[in-house]
Design an enzyme around this catalytic site. Sequence first.
Site, mmCIF file in Angstrom:
data_model
loop_
_atom_site.group_PDB
_atom_site.id
_atom_site.type_symbol
_atom_site.label_atom_id
_atom_site.label_comp_id
_atom_site.label_asym_id
_atom_site.label_seq_id
_atom_site.Cartn_x
_atom_site.Cartn_y
_atom_site.Cartn_z
ATOM 1 N N TYR A 1 -5.852 6.672 4.657
ATOM 2 C CA TYR A 1 -6.045 5.779 3.516
ATOM 3 C C TYR A 1 -5.253 4.479 3.688
ATOM 4 C CZ TYR A 1 -5.542 3.564 -0.937
ATOM 5 O OH TYR A 1 -5.521 2.601 -1.914
ATOM 6 N N ASP B 1 -9.382 6.829 -1.350
ATOM 7 C CA ASP B 1 -8.442 7.647 -2.116
ATOM 8 C C ASP B 1 -9.173 8.242 -3.310
ATOM 9 O OD1 ASP B 1 -8.759 5.540 -3.848
ATOM 10 O OD2 ASP B 1 -6.621 5.182 -4.160
ATOM 11 N N GLU C 1 0.819 -1.216 0.000
ATOM 12 C CA GLU C 1 0.000 0.000 0.000
ATOM 13 C C GLU C 1 0.852 1.265 0.000
ATOM 14 O OE1 GLU C 1 -3.036 -0.105 -0.886
ATOM 15 O OE2 GLU C 1 -3.059 -2.289 -0.767
#
Length: 330
Positions: free
Chosen positions: A119, A137, A39
């Site tokens: 996020y 996002d 991520e």
Amino acid sequence: MDAKLLSDAVSPLLEWYRIYKRDLPWRHGRTPYTALVAELMLQQTRVEAVKERYVRFLASFPTPEALAAASEEEVLKAWEGLGYYSRARHLHAAAKVIAEQGFPTTFEGVRALPGVGDYTAGAVCSIALGLPAPAVDGNVLRVLTRLYADPSNIDDGATKAKFAALLKAVYPPETADFCEALMELGAIVCVPNGAPACGGCPWQKVCRAHLAGREEHFPVRSEKRARKVVNATVCVLRCGAKYALEKRPAKGLLAGLWQFPFFEGEAPALGRVLAEKHAKHIFTHVEWRMTGRLVEAESELAPYTWVTARELRETYALPSAFRAFTEWVR
Ligand code: ADE
């Protein structure tokens, strides 16, 4: 907002995802640590660019302990070319925390790791910890503002908060698939530039933007600020078999990374100019228009670190802004 529109859309999305999801390396053998690596790499960087780098990074640093034990130079080298290098420094710092304390098990714990925002925390919690934590996002906001034909400005924090609350209310038990299905829809169907591929969308019968033929009116955004243009001269300065490098300042763009001698505007005379070319590099807020020069120096000038071509390739992380000039290093 009408939560039923989204709650009814959850199952069709999950079914679609199970059939159409891409085979991506971070979707195999996942642990909280590998999800965090993926991520952080995927923030601001395209999936295609991340795939191979993710595999290589984990081959070098398979566990948080291995990453924690590495030097900053090694970590930056492994991140070379991916951009936004503070992500690498933060990941390194996070690995040190995880190696000592174990991986956190709550949203708040994950969110408190260095470099982890709402996020990334949401994505890691949903994907690797089974927690119903929305990860909102720009891609997810595009998908949702289209589903709702919602004209709210997505650059406004309140819009993100509104959709995060909406998602939280409908989160299914399959937290990982739901989180990634939203991202996947945004990546391969509900795409940002040009016409979305609505014919392949599990929501085509309920998407309010699509029903109105107004997909491309969403999302609504603030006008972008123009990028600042910086003219610079980059000297690939050679002396015998060695090349000059310097470290960028500790703060600002590409902070603390290595570069060829770099001058805003013109460069002073450093030696005999053998070749010249132009290249540009676009950052989020700045555009560099660079004149690159291959320069033969008479001696190893003092302010620089002098390295061989091989050392440059193997140990020094050189941002991709300078890639156009590396053909002079051999
Ligand atoms: N972008 C951000 N996270 C992602 C993921 N897990 N899969 C695909 N694209 C992504």
